[in-house]
Enzyme design. Structure first.
Site, PDB file in Angstrom:
ATOM      1  N   CYS A  68       0.825  -1.217   0.000  1.00  0.00           N
ATOM      2  CA  CYS A  68       0.000   0.000   0.000  1.00  0.00           C
ATOM      3  C   CYS A  68       0.854   1.260   0.000  1.00  0.00           C
ATOM      4  O   CYS A  68       0.690   2.125  -0.852  1.00  0.00           O
ATOM      5  CB  CYS A  68      -0.944   0.012   1.193  1.00  0.00           C
ATOM      6  SG  CYS A  68      -2.214  -1.256   1.040  1.00  0.00           S
ATOM      7  N   HIS A  69       1.742   1.372   0.959  1.00  0.00           N
ATOM      8  CA  HIS A  69       2.510   2.608   1.056  1.00  0.00           C
ATOM      9  C   HIS A  69       4.001   2.348   1.258  1.00  0.00           C
ATOM     10  O   HIS A  69       4.732   3.206   1.734  1.00  0.00           O
ATOM     11  CB  HIS A  69       1.956   3.492   2.172  1.00  0.00           C
ATOM     12  CG  HIS A  69       0.482   3.719   2.028  1.00  0.00           C
ATOM     13  ND1 HIS A  69      -0.451   2.996   2.731  1.00  0.00           N
ATOM     14  CD2 HIS A  69      -0.212   4.534   1.213  1.00  0.00           C
ATOM     15  CE1 HIS A  69      -1.653   3.377   2.362  1.00  0.00           C
ATOM     16  NE2 HIS A  69      -1.548   4.305   1.453  1.00  0.00           N
TER      17      HIS A  69
END
Lengths: 419, 173
Positions: free
Chosen positions: B137-138
């Site tokens: 995701c990040h």
């Protein structure tokens, strides 16, 4: 408010109006003196009202067929798409309607930024508008969770986890929002309840928004105060209603284009996969209208810092009327600010683009540059440019540029002379 | 009004008492409406899960669901344990010894919540720069002990409360 007293013609009308002055309100809305130079950027208020009503009507219909349960929600959406008569149409109008709503609201907000509509005496209109925008984002986020696909589930997980960044009580708040120890059935249930509530809160704020607008009256492309009613104004009906109706028709053509030809182009295909708490999709992206804020969140290599900066990006808009030091409202007469305005537009579009890309390499660099500029624009550029800028002469009245075809320097006054 | 009359009198006392009782009453009504959103009894009842680990080969891992969240159970090889313990604690954003993340004498079993401490995604195994997990995701990188090494996540992946019921069964929760 219109100055003349309204008296209904019929006896029954007078009887009713004496007891509840709805007819007076109707007359006020019809006669409402409006600047005669409003351009098409001013038609988005009416378009947004249409968007809100569309979402409420299609939403109520969808709620007749949708089941807010983790085991049944995904299947009930497919049931709407395949079995319910015209269910596909209602759902595509609702899902694309959210995008059209945001498209219109962004144009509406940037209209306000360009023509200085947020400035005195219209600060309260601006702030109520921002509250509507915040509620729109909450409604859109919760609505996106309801189909219970992969993007629904993981979008909900990421956004609710933002609150876990709050020191000390973050985890308790997140658990409280979930009603479980992860995003689960209780979360879906309460999101459905709130998703149904919020549009009606928005409706109430829209009434306040319009009420607050009708106190000072509309701003206009020239941005000067006008007397109303006067030769500078026209009655709202039929002059503005017909112009709004024409713009709305153009807008509906684009809307229908999305609904009938590319109904899924703005969505993410992963949301047609049922929610799975064991697997996160490779790229989680929010809907397009939230991407600039998502880019700001990801540009900070610190959890709490990213969350704070993302919320600040929205809340800084609330103090905008006091950050802008310029005496002139409309950017038409602000040669320097006008350039910064367009840089801001490009900056926000760029943030939106990098928000959809992976947070690495050049995209991360662009996101950081864009984030820094976004805040610089409001904190530094707005106050400083207002002081330094030499503004162009502002016309004496609306009729002057309209009737003479341009600003005559001999008739114009410099705003500096006035203050 | 003269100065003498401005001091606290009977009426001020009645106002204050009324506001106080009113505030308590409002609080007593609002609290149930807030607390109803916390996890209910049915959610709390799912608080423990027993897992059979007899089929897991060294170097392999399984993922089970506990309270709606994935839990990674990894049986680590001796090399992986050695690698986890060779790390200098000063290199860690959230310093924690590998020994403190496993049960003593059961060093090969790493049991942890498969939830990224950034925003709750499920990290992918055998990925990232540190031979452990990587969150898509990040971009948070975790090492072979599930400790955060690089990226936005603030802390190591959480170790849930668990115990060995017998040599083949782990009870989580």
């Amino acid at each position: 408010m219109s100055d003349h007293e309204y008296t209904p013609k019929s006896k029954a009308g007078k009887w009713f109006n004496d007891r509840l002055p709805l007819l007076t309100l109707g007359a006020h809305l019809t006669d409402y003196p409006t600047p005669k130079n409003l351009n098409y950027w001013w038609t988005f208020g009416g378009i947004l009202t249409f968007c809100l009503m569309t979402q409420i009507v299609t939403g109520i219909i969808l709620a007749m067929h949708y089941v807010a349960h983790a085991d049944l929600a995904f299947a009930s959406i497919e049931h709407i798409m395949r079995d319910v008569n015209y269910g596909w149409l209602i759902r595509y109008i609702h899902s694309n309607g959210a995008s059209m709503f945001f498209l219109a609201v962004y144009i509406h907000i940037f209209r306000s930024l360009f023509y200085g509509s947020y400035k005195s005496p219209r600060e309260v209109i601006w702030i109520i508008g921002l509250l509507i925008y915040l509620l729109m984002m909450a409604a859109a986020f919760m609505g996106y969770v309801l189909p219970w696909g992969q993007m629904s589930f993981w979008g909900a997980t990421v956004i609710t986890n933002l609150f876990s960044a709050i020191p000390l009580v973050g985890d308790s708040i997140t658990t409280w929002l979930w009603g479980a120890y992860s995003v689960d059935n209780p979360t879906l249930n309460r999101f459905f309840s709130l998703h149904y509530l919020i549009p009606f809160l928005i409706l109430g704020l829209v009434v306040l928004h319009i009420w607050a607008l009708h106190v000072p009256g509309n701003n206009n492309p020239v941005g000067i105060d006008i007397k109303k009613p006067s030769k500078d104004t026209v009655p709202f009906h039929p002059y503005i209603t017909i112009k709004d109706a024409f713009a709305l028709l153009m807008f509906m053509i684009i809307f229908a284009g999305f609904v009938f030809f590319v109904p899924n182009v703005l969505g993410h295909s992963d949301n047609y996969i049922p929610a799975n708490p064991m697997v996160t999709p490779a790229h989680i992206v929010p809907e397009w209208y939230l991407l600039p804020f998502y880019a700001i969140l990801r540009s900070v290599p610190d959890k709490l810092g990213g969350v704070i900066l993302m919320f600040s990006a929205i809340f800084i808009l609330f103090v905008l009327p006091w950050l802008d030091t310029s005496k002139v409202r409309s950017a038409v007469f602000r040669p320097l600010y006008r350039q910064f305005f367009w840089i801001l537009v490009i900056d926000v579009l760029m943030l939106g683009y990098v928000g959809a890309m992976p947070a690495e390499g050049i995209y991360l660099v662009l996101a950081r540059v864009g984030t820094v500029y976004y805040f610089l624009h409001f904190i530094v550029v707005m106050p400083v440019v207002g002081y330094l800028e030499k503004t162009d002469p502002v016309p004496m009245s609306i009729s002057e540029p309209v009737l003479s075809g341009g600003v005559k320097p001999s008739l114009a006054r410099k705003i500096n002379d006035k203050v | 009004m003269s100065k003498e009359e401005k001091k606290v009198n009977r009426r001020d006392f009645l106002f204050t008492a009324t506001y106080t009782v009113g505030a308590v009453g409002v609080g007593a009504v609002i609290w149930p409406m807030i607390d109803q959103m916390n996890p209910d009894k049915a959610q709390k009842a799912l608080a423990t899960t027993e897992v059979d680990i007899s089929n897991i080969e060294p170097g392999k891992s399984i993922t089970v669901l506990w309270r709606g969240k994935p839990v990674f159970l990894k049986r680590r090889t001796q090399d992986e344990i050695a690698e986890a313990r060779a790390v200098n604690l000063d290199d860690l954003p959230d310093p924690q010894k590998d020994e403190d993340r496993v049960k003593e004498g059961k060093d090969e079993w790493l049991v942890m919540l498969g939830v990224c401490t950034h925003l709750g995604c499920v990290p992918l195994k055998d990925k990232g720069d540190f031979n452990g997990w990587f969150c898509p995701c990040h971009g948070s990188h975790y090492d072979v002990s599930g400790r955060i090494r690089k990226g936005p996540a603030p802390t190591n992946m959480e170790i849930p409360k668990f115990e060995f019921v017998d040599s083949n069964t782990i009870k989580i929760g």
